[in-house]
Write a protein that holds these residues in place. Structure first.
Motif, PDB file in Angstrom:
ATOM      1  N   GLN A   1      46.934  37.530  29.805  1.00  0.00           N
ATOM      2  CA  GLN A   1      47.135  36.540  29.397  1.00  0.00           C
ATOM      3  C   GLN A   1      46.210  35.266  30.282  1.00  0.00           C
ATOM      4  OE1 GLN A   1      50.678  35.623  26.740  1.00  0.00           O
ATOM      5  NE2 GLN A   1      50.530  38.124  27.611  1.00  0.00           N
ATOM      6  N   LEU A   2      46.794  35.884  31.789  1.00  0.00           N
ATOM      7  CA  LEU A   2      46.834  34.940  33.020  1.00  0.00           C
ATOM      8  C   LEU A   2      45.266  35.155  32.957  1.00  0.00           C
ATOM      9  CD1 LEU A   2      49.395  36.437  35.387  1.00  0.00           C
ATOM     10  CD2 LEU A   2      49.905  33.990  34.522  1.00  0.00           C
ATOM     11  N   VAL A   3      44.414  35.631  32.880  1.00  0.00           N
ATOM     12  CA  VAL A   3      42.576  35.403  33.363  1.00  0.00           C
ATOM     13  C   VAL A   3      42.262  34.726  31.964  1.00  0.00           C
ATOM     14  CG1 VAL A   3      40.971  36.806  33.147  1.00  0.00           C
ATOM     15  CG2 VAL A   3      42.634  37.477  34.453  1.00  0.00           C
TER      16      VAL A   3
ATOM     17  N   ARG B   1      40.106  45.574  37.054  1.00  0.00           N
ATOM     18  CA  ARG B   1      39.322  45.526  37.231  1.00  0.00           C
ATOM     19  C   ARG B   1      38.720  46.366  35.751  1.00  0.00           C
ATOM     20  NH1 ARG B   1      40.181  50.452  42.417  1.00  0.00           N
ATOM     21  NH2 ARG B   1      39.468  48.835  43.541  1.00  0.00           N
ATOM     22  N   GLU B   2      39.407  45.989  34.511  1.00  0.00           N
ATOM     23  CA  GLU B   2      38.643  46.527  33.182  1.00  0.00           C
ATOM     24  C   GLU B   2      37.710  45.352  32.793  1.00  0.00           C
ATOM     25  OE1 GLU B   2      39.755  48.766  30.845  1.00  0.00           O
ATOM     26  OE2 GLU B   2      41.570  49.443  32.282  1.00  0.00           O
ATOM     27  N   PRO B   3      36.312  46.535  32.632  1.00  0.00           N
ATOM     28  CA  PRO B   3      35.020  45.952  32.813  1.00  0.00           C
ATOM     29  C   PRO B   3      35.130  43.953  31.340  1.00  0.00           C
ATOM     30  CG  PRO B   3      34.423  47.996  32.896  1.00  0.00           C
ATOM     31  CD  PRO B   3      36.000  47.869  32.385  1.00  0.00           C
ATOM     32  N   GLU B   4      36.381  44.516  30.728  1.00  0.00           N
ATOM     33  CA  GLU B   4      35.736  43.560  29.569  1.00  0.00           C
ATOM     34  C   GLU B   4      36.371  42.303  29.858  1.00  0.00           C
ATOM     35  OE1 GLU B   4      38.909  46.540  28.085  1.00  0.00           O
ATOM     36  OE2 GLU B   4      37.177  46.378  29.067  1.00  0.00           O
ATOM     37  N   LEU B   5      37.294  42.218  30.530  1.00  0.00           N
ATOM     38  CA  LEU B   5      38.074  41.144  31.525  1.00  0.00           C
ATOM     39  C   LEU B   5      36.769  40.329  31.711  1.00  0.00           C
ATOM     40  CD1 LEU B   5      40.997  40.639  30.707  1.00  0.00           C
ATOM     41  CD2 LEU B   5      41.330  41.464  32.806  1.00  0.00           C
ATOM     42  N   GLY B   6      35.902  41.042  32.934  1.00  0.00           N
ATOM     43  CA  GLY B   6      34.845  39.898  33.168  1.00  0.00           C
ATOM     44  C   GLY B   6      35.336  39.032  34.213  1.00  0.00           C
ATOM     45  N   LEU B   7      36.533  39.903  35.194  1.00  0.00           N
ATOM     46  CA  LEU B   7      37.421  38.997  36.214  1.00  0.00           C
ATOM     47  C   LEU B   7      36.408  38.725  37.610  1.00  0.00           C
ATOM     48  CD1 LEU B   7      39.711  37.162  37.492  1.00  0.00           C
ATOM     49  CD2 LEU B   7      40.649  39.946  38.123  1.00  0.00           C
TER      50      LEU B   7
ATOM     51  N   GLU C   1      33.025  38.199  37.690  1.00  0.00           N
ATOM     52  CA  GLU C   1      32.076  36.993  37.486  1.00  0.00           C
ATOM     53  C   GLU C   1      32.951  35.943  37.897  1.00  0.00           C
ATOM     54  OE1 GLU C   1      28.507  36.261  34.104  1.00  0.00           O
ATOM     55  OE2 GLU C   1      30.011  37.701  34.177  1.00  0.00           O
ATOM     56  N   LEU C   2      34.183  35.801  37.420  1.00  0.00           N
ATOM     57  CA  LEU C   2      34.956  34.652  37.001  1.00  0.00           C
ATOM     58  C   LEU C   2      35.447  34.550  38.508  1.00  0.00           C
ATOM     59  CD1 LEU C   2      36.546  32.189  35.059  1.00  0.00           C
ATOM     60  CD2 LEU C   2      38.311  33.798  35.310  1.00  0.00           C
ATOM     61  N   LEU C   3      36.078  35.061  39.296  1.00  0.00           N
ATOM     62  CA  LEU C   3      36.038  35.047  40.556  1.00  0.00           C
ATOM     63  C   LEU C   3      34.902  34.507  41.257  1.00  0.00           C
ATOM     64  CD1 LEU C   3      38.683  37.571  41.106  1.00  0.00           C
ATOM     65  CD2 LEU C   3      39.278  34.733  40.818  1.00  0.00           C
ATOM     66  N   ARG C   4      34.631  35.309  41.707  1.00  0.00           N
ATOM     67  CA  ARG C   4      32.997  35.208  42.399  1.00  0.00           C
ATOM     68  C   ARG C   4      31.949  33.245  41.736  1.00  0.00           C
ATOM     69  NH1 ARG C   4      31.822  38.595  45.671  1.00  0.00           N
ATOM     70  NH2 ARG C   4      32.602  40.913  44.964  1.00  0.00           N
ATOM     71  N   HIS C   5      32.176  33.117  40.503  1.00  0.00           N
ATOM     72  CA  HIS C   5      31.744  31.485  39.625  1.00  0.00           C
ATOM     73  C   HIS C   5      32.609  30.587  40.592  1.00  0.00           C
ATOM     74  CE1 HIS C   5      30.572  28.545  36.772  1.00  0.00           C
ATOM     75  NE2 HIS C   5      29.958  28.484  37.686  1.00  0.00           N
ATOM     76  N   ARG C   6      34.329  31.234  40.655  1.00  0.00           N
ATOM     77  CA  ARG C   6      35.232  29.879  40.776  1.00  0.00           C
ATOM     78  C   ARG C   6      35.080  29.467  42.412  1.00  0.00           C
ATOM     79  NH1 ARG C   6      39.833  28.432  38.563  1.00  0.00           N
ATOM     80  NH2 ARG C   6      38.024  28.694  36.635  1.00  0.00           N
ATOM     81  N   CYS C   7      35.276  30.418  43.441  1.00  0.00           N
ATOM     82  CA  CYS C   7      34.489  30.465  44.735  1.00  0.00           C
ATOM     83  C   CYS C   7      33.308  29.707  45.140  1.00  0.00           C
ATOM     84  CB  CYS C   7      33.789  31.695  45.297  1.00  0.00           C
ATOM     85  SG  CYS C   7      36.041  32.815  44.979  1.00  0.00           S
ATOM     86  N   GLN C   8      32.357  29.953  44.197  1.00  0.00           N
ATOM     87  CA  GLN C   8      31.348  28.960  44.572  1.00  0.00           C
ATOM     88  C   GLN C   8      31.383  27.057  44.590  1.00  0.00           C
ATOM     89  OE1 GLN C   8      28.606  30.532  42.381  1.00  0.00           O
ATOM     90  NE2 GLN C   8      27.266  32.533  43.245  1.00  0.00           N
ATOM     91  N   LEU C   9      32.431  27.215  43.246  1.00  0.00           N
ATOM     92  CA  LEU C   9      32.619  25.813  42.707  1.00  0.00           C
ATOM     93  C   LEU C   9      33.469  25.502  43.548  1.00  0.00           C
ATOM     94  CD1 LEU C   9      33.237  25.984  38.533  1.00  0.00           C
ATOM     95  CD2 LEU C   9      31.664  24.643  39.608  1.00  0.00           C
ATOM     96  N   LEU C  10      34.901  26.203  43.906  1.00  0.00           N
ATOM     97  CA  LEU C  10      35.386  25.369  45.057  1.00  0.00           C
ATOM     98  C   LEU C  10      35.836  25.605  46.056  1.00  0.00           C
ATOM     99  CD1 LEU C  10      38.719  27.463  43.992  1.00  0.00           C
ATOM    100  CD2 LEU C  10      38.065  25.161  42.266  1.00  0.00           C
ATOM    101  N   GLN C  11      33.730  25.608  46.572  1.00  0.00           N
ATOM    102  CA  GLN C  11      33.768  25.861  48.233  1.00  0.00           C
ATOM    103  C   GLN C  11      33.474  24.257  48.794  1.00  0.00           C
ATOM    104  OE1 GLN C  11      30.448  28.525  48.784  1.00  0.00           O
ATOM    105  NE2 GLN C  11      32.059  30.347  48.929  1.00  0.00           N
ATOM    106  N   LYS C  12      33.093  23.637  47.939  1.00  0.00           N
ATOM    107  CA  LYS C  12      33.150  22.252  48.304  1.00  0.00           C
ATOM    108  C   LYS C  12      34.170  21.161  48.282  1.00  0.00           C
ATOM    109  CE  LYS C  12      27.852  22.761  47.532  1.00  0.00           C
ATOM    110  NZ  LYS C  12      26.575  22.283  46.225  1.00  0.00           N
ATOM    111  N   HIS C  13      35.085  21.464  47.748  1.00  0.00           N
ATOM    112  CA  HIS C  13      36.284  20.971  47.454  1.00  0.00           C
ATOM    113  C   HIS C  13      37.922  21.488  48.485  1.00  0.00           C
ATOM    114  CE1 HIS C  13      34.154  18.868  43.743  1.00  0.00           C
ATOM    115  NE2 HIS C  13      33.419  20.149  44.021  1.00  0.00           N
TER     116      HIS C  13
END
Length: 357
Positions: A274-276, A309-315, A317-329
């Motif tokens: 639910q948090l994810v 780590r459950e693959p279906e959660l996709g966490l 990939e989500l975290l790595r994408h979020r890191c890219q978005l946040l690095q400039k802010h």
């Protein structure tokens, strides 16, 4: 408050100077410039003055207290007690207003006036009960019974949220009052308000009171668990009210840090998933607190790591994408740190000694 100020004005304006032998440690001036402390307004202020005086560096043995100084201290103590009594009388007056039955055949204007008087009484009580002595006196006057039994779940929203706020104000950091409130069944009613009330302000104030009853209060937390409080908290985080979402996530994180023994219960409820799901919603400052709660859930807790780590959660990939978005802010640096910590904790090599922390 005007009533309090009137009580305080009976005090002497300044402490009479001590004899010369007591002031040899300095030039006769202090941080305030005159060397004269402000007289206390009530018992709590008098106690603080005594603590402050006792914490100062010891001076040479003082000479006997002058009669003028002795008289000032006696008047200060008398005024402090008098101020406390006056505040108790104000609370009694408020409770008389709140105890009155609703006008049976009142018109719209009369009902509006009656509600304003009750709201004013609740606001004055909330102001007075910031003082712990007053909060204790309020409970001894059966004020808490009146709040929980008559105002918390009934009447206009303006009365409901003020009642919830007053319960929280009285309860915070006072174990005896927390126990009385819990014994009256207030936590169940507050959780219902948080979960179902139609007024956002009522829900926010109910959450404040809940926090005051369960943080650093073992009996309150156990009752919270029995009433399925974590599910109510999760539903609050899924609402559209930003303030409610942030405060709910913050309370969840606080409870996880202070009571890690309940992480298993939360995992069994599907809290990780639910948090994810909340992190996947449109980005907002609220996500910082969700990721903080998720970090607390997985820290030193292998079951939480496995679920992340459950693959279906996709966490990952989500975290790595979020890191890219946040690095400039720069304004999102704490959220970025939570993302990086989750990546390190959950997705580093199992043989990596730095996996946790």
């Amino acid at each position: 408050m005007a009533d309090k100020g009137a009580g305080g004005s009976r005090l002497p304006l300044a402490l009479p100077p001590a004899s010369q032998g007591c002031s040899s440690g300095g030039s006769g001036s202090s941080a305030g410039g005159s060397g004269n402390p402000r007289p206390p307004r009530n018992l709590q202020g008098l106690l603080q003055m005594a603590i402050t005086a006792g914490s100062q560096e010891p001076d040479p043995p003082p000479e006997p207290m002058s009669e003028e100084r002795r008289q000032w201290l006696q008047e200060a103590m008398s005024a402090a007690f008098r101020g406390q009594r006056e505040e108790v009388e104000q609370m009694k007056s408020c409770l008389r207003v709140l105890s009155q039955p609703a006008p049976p055949t009142a018109g719209e204007a009369e009902l509006a006036t009656d509600q304003q008087e009750r709201e004013g009484a609740l606001e004055l009580l909330a102001d007075l009960c910031e003082n712990m002595d007053n909060a204790a006196d309020f409970c001894q006057l059966s004020g808490m019974h009146l709040l929980v039994g008559r105002y918390l779940e009934a009447g206009p929203a303006g009365l409901r949220w003020r009642a919830a706020q007053l319960i929280g104000t009285c309860s915070q950091n006072v174990a005896a009052i927390q126990e009385q409130v819990l014994g009256l069944g207030a936590l169940r009613k507050l959780l219902r308000l948080l979960d179902r009330d139609s007024c956002d302000t009522v829900r926010v104030k109910a959450l404040f009171a809940i926090s005051c009853l369960v943080r650093e209060q073992e009996a309150g937390l156990l009752q919270f668990l029995r009433l399925d409080g974590f599910s109510v908290l999760m539903r609050a985080m899924q609402q559209q009210v930003q303030k409610l979402k942030v405060k709910s996530a913050f309370l969840l994180q606080n409870l996880l840090v202070g009571h890690p023994e309940h992480k298993g219960t939360l995992c069994s409820m599907g809290m990780v998933q639910q948090l994810v799901a909340l992190v996947r919603t449109e980005h907002s400052p609220f996500h910082e607190h969700v990721l903080g709660a998720l970090c607390s859930l997985v820290t030193d807790f292998p079951q939480g790591v496995r679920e992340c780590r459950e693959p279906e959660l996709g966490l990952e990939e989500l975290l790595r994408h979020r890191c890219q978005l946040l690095q400039k802010h720069e304004e999102y640096q704490e959220e970025l740190e939570f993302c990086e910590k989750l990546l390190q904790t959950c997705f580093s090599s199992p043989t990596d000694d730095s996996m946790d922390r």
